[in-house]
Design a protein around this motif. Structure first.
Motif, mmCIF file in Angstrom:
data_model
loop_
_atom_site.group_PDB
_atom_site.id
_atom_site.type_symbol
_atom_site.label_atom_id
_atom_site.label_comp_id
_atom_site.label_asym_id
_atom_site.label_seq_id
_atom_site.Cartn_x
_atom_site.Cartn_y
_atom_site.Cartn_z
ATOM 1 N N VAL A 1 -5.671 -23.828 25.705
ATOM 2 C CA VAL A 1 -5.809 -24.768 24.878
ATOM 3 C C VAL A 1 -6.409 -24.372 23.391
ATOM 4 O O VAL A 1 -6.120 -25.057 22.445
ATOM 5 C CB VAL A 1 -6.830 -26.104 25.070
ATOM 6 N N SER A 2 -6.653 -23.241 23.135
ATOM 7 C CA SER A 2 -7.108 -22.860 21.709
ATOM 8 C C SER A 2 -6.560 -21.148 21.614
ATOM 9 O O SER A 2 -6.593 -20.489 22.715
ATOM 10 C CB SER A 2 -8.494 -23.142 21.572
ATOM 11 N N TRP A 3 -6.337 -20.809 20.322
ATOM 12 C CA TRP A 3 -6.253 -19.529 20.288
ATOM 13 C C TRP A 3 -7.408 -18.709 20.484
ATOM 14 O O TRP A 3 -7.386 -17.327 20.886
ATOM 15 C CB TRP A 3 -5.792 -19.354 18.723
ATOM 16 N N ALA A 4 -8.581 -19.236 20.067
ATOM 17 C CA ALA A 4 -9.816 -18.640 20.319
ATOM 18 C C ALA A 4 -10.054 -18.129 21.842
ATOM 19 O O ALA A 4 -10.581 -17.298 22.164
ATOM 20 C CB ALA A 4 -11.211 -19.344 20.061
ATOM 21 N N ASN A 5 -9.648 -19.084 22.735
ATOM 22 C CA ASN A 5 -9.744 -18.793 24.052
ATOM 23 C C ASN A 5 -8.757 -17.633 24.587
ATOM 24 O O ASN A 5 -9.113 -16.863 25.441
ATOM 25 C CB ASN A 5 -9.275 -19.935 25.025
ATOM 26 N N MET B 1 -18.134 -17.548 29.170
ATOM 27 C CA MET B 1 -16.711 -17.789 29.451
ATOM 28 C C MET B 1 -16.602 -18.250 30.820
ATOM 29 O O MET B 1 -15.683 -19.277 31.176
ATOM 30 C CB MET B 1 -15.851 -16.648 28.998
ATOM 31 N N VAL C 1 -3.610 -24.188 12.079
ATOM 32 C CA VAL C 1 -4.105 -24.327 13.432
ATOM 33 C C VAL C 1 -5.236 -23.434 13.710
ATOM 34 O O VAL C 1 -5.895 -23.285 14.649
ATOM 35 C CB VAL C 1 -3.113 -24.229 14.595
ATOM 36 N N TYR C 2 -5.139 -22.219 12.979
ATOM 37 C CA TYR C 2 -6.103 -21.101 13.114
ATOM 38 C C TYR C 2 -5.975 -20.332 11.877
ATOM 39 O O TYR C 2 -4.916 -20.065 11.203
ATOM 40 C CB TYR C 2 -5.582 -20.086 14.490
ATOM 41 N N PRO C 3 -7.253 -19.652 11.405
ATOM 42 C CA PRO C 3 -7.179 -18.971 10.203
ATOM 43 C C PRO C 3 -6.522 -17.785 10.369
ATOM 44 O O PRO C 3 -5.646 -17.548 9.284
ATOM 45 C CB PRO C 3 -8.957 -18.471 10.171
ATOM 46 N N PHE C 4 -6.275 -16.856 11.440
ATOM 47 C CA PHE C 4 -5.692 -15.769 11.372
ATOM 48 C C PHE C 4 -4.173 -16.248 11.851
ATOM 49 O O PHE C 4 -4.005 -15.796 13.068
ATOM 50 C CB PHE C 4 -6.239 -14.619 12.111
ATOM 51 N N GLN D 1 -11.757 -21.694 12.336
ATOM 52 C CA GLN D 1 -11.402 -21.815 10.828
ATOM 53 C C GLN D 1 -12.840 -21.994 9.975
ATOM 54 O O GLN D 1 -12.918 -21.391 8.948
ATOM 55 C CB GLN D 1 -10.581 -22.959 10.717
ATOM 56 N N ARG E 1 -12.265 -26.068 19.472
ATOM 57 C CA ARG E 1 -12.525 -24.627 19.344
ATOM 58 C C ARG E 1 -12.122 -23.777 18.158
ATOM 59 O O ARG E 1 -12.749 -23.114 17.286
ATOM 60 C CB ARG E 1 -12.376 -23.605 20.312
ATOM 61 N N ASP E 2 -10.630 -23.878 17.890
ATOM 62 C CA ASP E 2 -9.985 -23.252 16.684
ATOM 63 C C ASP E 2 -10.466 -23.989 15.500
ATOM 64 O O ASP E 2 -10.583 -23.300 14.270
ATOM 65 C CB ASP E 2 -8.391 -23.170 16.888
ATOM 66 N N VAL E 3 -10.853 -25.047 15.560
ATOM 67 C CA VAL E 3 -11.285 -25.793 14.238
ATOM 68 C C VAL E 3 -12.692 -24.923 13.849
ATOM 69 O O VAL E 3 -12.898 -24.824 12.700
ATOM 70 C CB VAL E 3 -11.535 -27.417 14.424
ATOM 71 N N ARG F 1 -7.555 -15.234 22.483
ATOM 72 C CA ARG F 1 -8.569 -14.002 22.228
ATOM 73 C C ARG F 1 -9.561 -13.581 23.079
ATOM 74 O O ARG F 1 -9.493 -12.500 23.655
ATOM 75 C CB ARG F 1 -9.195 -14.192 20.907
ATOM 76 N N ASP F 2 -10.384 -14.488 23.429
ATOM 77 C CA ASP F 2 -11.583 -14.177 24.270
ATOM 78 C C ASP F 2 -11.447 -13.804 25.694
ATOM 79 O O ASP F 2 -11.670 -12.886 26.382
ATOM 80 C CB ASP F 2 -12.418 -15.288 24.378
ATOM 81 N N ARG F 3 -10.228 -14.415 26.524
ATOM 82 C CA ARG F 3 -9.682 -14.211 27.596
ATOM 83 C C ARG F 3 -9.321 -12.819 27.598
ATOM 84 O O ARG F 3 -9.050 -12.099 28.742
ATOM 85 C CB ARG F 3 -9.121 -15.431 28.160
ATOM 86 N N ALA G 1 -8.583 -26.853 9.553
ATOM 87 C CA ALA G 1 -7.765 -26.613 10.791
ATOM 88 C C ALA G 1 -7.780 -28.098 11.826
ATOM 89 O O ALA G 1 -8.940 -28.625 11.592
ATOM 90 C CB ALA G 1 -8.590 -25.641 11.536
ATOM 91 N N VAL G 2 -6.957 -28.142 12.499
ATOM 92 C CA VAL G 2 -6.682 -29.173 13.209
ATOM 93 C C VAL G 2 -6.037 -28.660 14.784
ATOM 94 O O VAL G 2 -4.719 -27.978 14.373
ATOM 95 C CB VAL G 2 -5.953 -30.215 12.523
ATOM 96 N N PRO G 3 -6.311 -29.064 15.783
ATOM 97 C CA PRO G 3 -5.410 -28.512 16.862
ATOM 98 C C PRO G 3 -4.110 -29.177 16.882
ATOM 99 O O PRO G 3 -3.924 -30.001 16.463
ATOM 100 C CB PRO G 3 -6.157 -28.973 18.171
#
Lengths: 398, 198
Positions: free
Chosen positions: A44-48, B95, A144-147, B67, B62-64, A50-52, A173-175
């Motif tokens: 659901v997120s780019w952060a996930n 996690m 959606v994501y800074p990078f 940012q 989370r992505d918000v 990355r982390d996973r 940022a908005v999903p």
């Protein structure tokens, strides 16, 4: 089908049209053909993602082009070495504005030419200047994501249009799945995001795509296959098998006769889960309905050496990170950024005799870096500092 | 820092959020706000000015936060995510529990640890509760299916309840299937054959 030769591989993806190579490689048996057993994980997120990937839940994942570079530089998270040994395509994004903002732009330029970044950028700059004069609120653009390449190409285009990002317009940022609603409710005035979200905004008459990524710079990196460097070094055979099967999947996605079936597969709730109609719109390049999509296709999965991860593409993204103050420039950082995109591994996997590579090499000069930016600028990957100094609107000072 | 830090919990799951809020209050953190509506999240967070944000990993917002904390200039003070190389183990545990935390620079490490530990343990508690509930639901549903299958068999074969049950169990064992699955196939077969249901 050959039996799996390798331990099971876990791959993460985000439900977007350009996750197609992963989905098709799995659905059409390209992974299995190359001895791979793959489990796909929708995130659901780019952060996930990355982390996973960092913590080994995923061996590799669909990543935004700048993500592995940010990981190597330690931006926003742990410093973890990652590589991008394959690109998953080119293009596929668009800048969309609300119907209100579009009306304003048409008011200042009745002959507004959608798909023409110079023309559309001028109209937007005029709107912004008028707004400022009248004491109106600043326009807000979402990514959606800074990078992300979205962030950097949107900023590139605004700056080239004489609009200063973070000064003349605000960013948020908005999903992706909430983009259309945010535009509808007036929380944002525009966004730059991967498909099918621009097409959906158009279909629901909430907004209109005004330019596409390929209008700005057709050679810009989009999504890549990203992975930890240590995992890639420990499993070169799996990496090669992944690249070969994904390359075959990309070729399948590129074939016009497969696009209908591709739209149907992607529309499944297990994958992108939006209507096949909206997905078709992006696959056929009709995101900006009335605008010409210039000489470059709206998106390509395989054509134009789309899967070659040029280190120069990574360097351009690095230059934009520096440009907007996301990282301070250093020769060390530059070296790190240079080693993230790995054309050598892509070439190794496909076999150095592959006709694709010869074609790709020929494309490099013409298609990627010289004179292909819409504003006439070129990017010389061998002299990033000179390029940075040449940029007028920038947080970088030599 | 003497005042209780402002903790924001972003979780669309009411029950889990309540469990976490309780846990944080028990641990002495009084300034806990929960956000269930993530519309215009950035603006909401700027006005709440939190020291710590706890968010579930299934939340696309989370992505918000990424940012907001990494790049945006809309937050007045430096904010960093609670992850440096030394926190690797805790991040991994978080996690696995399905939660992530974002923390203002300069907040005392022990306080952060308490908050994140609480989030991890409460998220795990919730998962355990949910698994138990799911198990109880399945058990109840299974029992209903078996009762119905027994009824059908008693009626069709004129056998006793015990005999019907023994037959079902023996079939499940020889076919290496769950009792409830065999019972379900009896119901399905009976429906298909137009049998009268009891």
């Amino acid at each position: 089908m050959t039996a799996s030769r390798f331990p099971k591989v876990h791959l993460g993806f985000i439900p977007l049209v350009d996750s197609a190579p992963f989905i098709i490689a799995e659905q059409k048996g390209f992974f299995a053909n190359h001895g791979l057993e793959v489990e796909l994980h929708k995130e659901v997120s780019w952060a996930n993602i990355r982390d996973r990937t960092i913590y080994g839940h995923f061996h590799a994942a669909q990543m935004l082009g700048p993500m592995p570079i940010a990981a190597c530089l330690g931006l926003g998270h742990l410093k973890v070495d990652m590589i991008a040994p394959m690109a998953l395509g080119l293009g596929g994004n668009a800048v969309t504005v609300s119907t209100d903002l579009l009306a304003n732009m048409r008011a200042v330029d009745p002959g507004l030419s959608l798909g023409n970044p110079t023309n559309v950028g001028r109209a937007l700059a005029t709107c912004i200047a008028e707004r400022k004069q009248q004491g109106g609120d600043q326009l807000v653009f979402a990514v959606v994501y800074p990078f992300s390449a979205h962030n950097y190409e949107l900023r590139y285009w605004l700056a080239a249009s004489g609009i200063r990002p973070d000064h003349d317009v605000r960013f948020t940022a908005v999903p992706p799945s909430q983009m259309v609603a945010a535009l509808k409710e007036g929380h944002i005035d525009g966004f730059c995001v991967g498909e099918p979200w621009s097409s959906l905004a158009g279909q629901e008459n909430v907004g209109q795509a005004i330019i596409s990524k390929s209008n700005i710079w057709p050679g810009c990196s989009e999504k890549v296959l990203g992975m930890r460097t240590d995992w890639a070094e420990a499993h070169p055979e799996i990496v090669d098998a992944l690249i070969v099967s994904l390359d075959a999947a990309c070729a399948w996605c590129e074939a016009p006769e497969n696009r209908g079936e591709l739209a149907d597969i992607l529309s499944s709730p297990d994958f992108v889960g939006t209507s096949a109609q909206a997905i078709s719109r992006s696959l056929t390049g009709n995101v900006i309905e009335e605008g010409a999509v210039s000489e470059a296709a709206f998106m390509s999965f395989h054509a134009d050496a789309a899967n070659m991860p040029w280190s120069g593409q990574g360097l351009w993204l690095y230059s934009q990170m520096v440009r907007w103050g996301h990282v301070a420039h250093s020769s060390q950082g530059l070296d790190v950024a240079k080693s993230v995109y790995r054309p050598d591994i892509y070439a190794r996997a496909l076999g150095n005799t592959s006709p694709i590579l010869g074609k790709a090499m020929a494309q490099e000069k013409t298609n990627f870096f010289s004179g292909r930016f819409y504003d006439g600028c070129s990017f010389d990957p061998t002299d990033v500092e000179k390029y940075l100094s040449s940029l007028e609107v920038s947080a970088y000072s030599a | 820092m003497s005042a209780s830090p402002v903790v924001v919990v972003i979780d669309e799951n009411d029950v889990r959020a309540a469990i976490l809020e309780d846990g944080l209050r028990e641990a002495g953190f009084v300034g806990v706000t929960r956000l269930s509506d993530t519309t215009n999240l950035m603006r909401q967070l700027v006005s709440l000015d939190p020291d710590v944000i706890i968010i579930d990993l299934e939340n696309p917002s989370r992505d918000v936060l990424e940012q907001m904390f990494q790049v945006s200039r809309s937050v007045s003070r430096p904010v960093a995510m609670f992850v440096d190389q030394s926190d690797s183990e805790m991040t991994n545990a978080a996690m696995d529990a399905g939660v992530s935390a974002y923390v203002v620079d300069g907040l005392k490490k022990e306080r952060v640890k308490t908050i994140v530990d609480t989030a991890i343990s409460r998220f795990n508690t919730f998962s355990k509760l949910r698994a138990e509930l799911e198990e109880a639901r399945t058990e109840l549903a299974d029992r209903k299916v078996i009762e119905r299958a027994k009824g059908i068999m008693m009626h069709a074969r004129k056998i006793s309840e015990d005999e019907a049950y023994t037959l079902l169990r023996r079939t499940a064992m020889t076919q290496k299937k769950r009792l409830a699955d065999i019972a379900q196939s009896v119901i399905t077969a009976s429906d298909l054959l137009g049998g009268t249901d009891i």
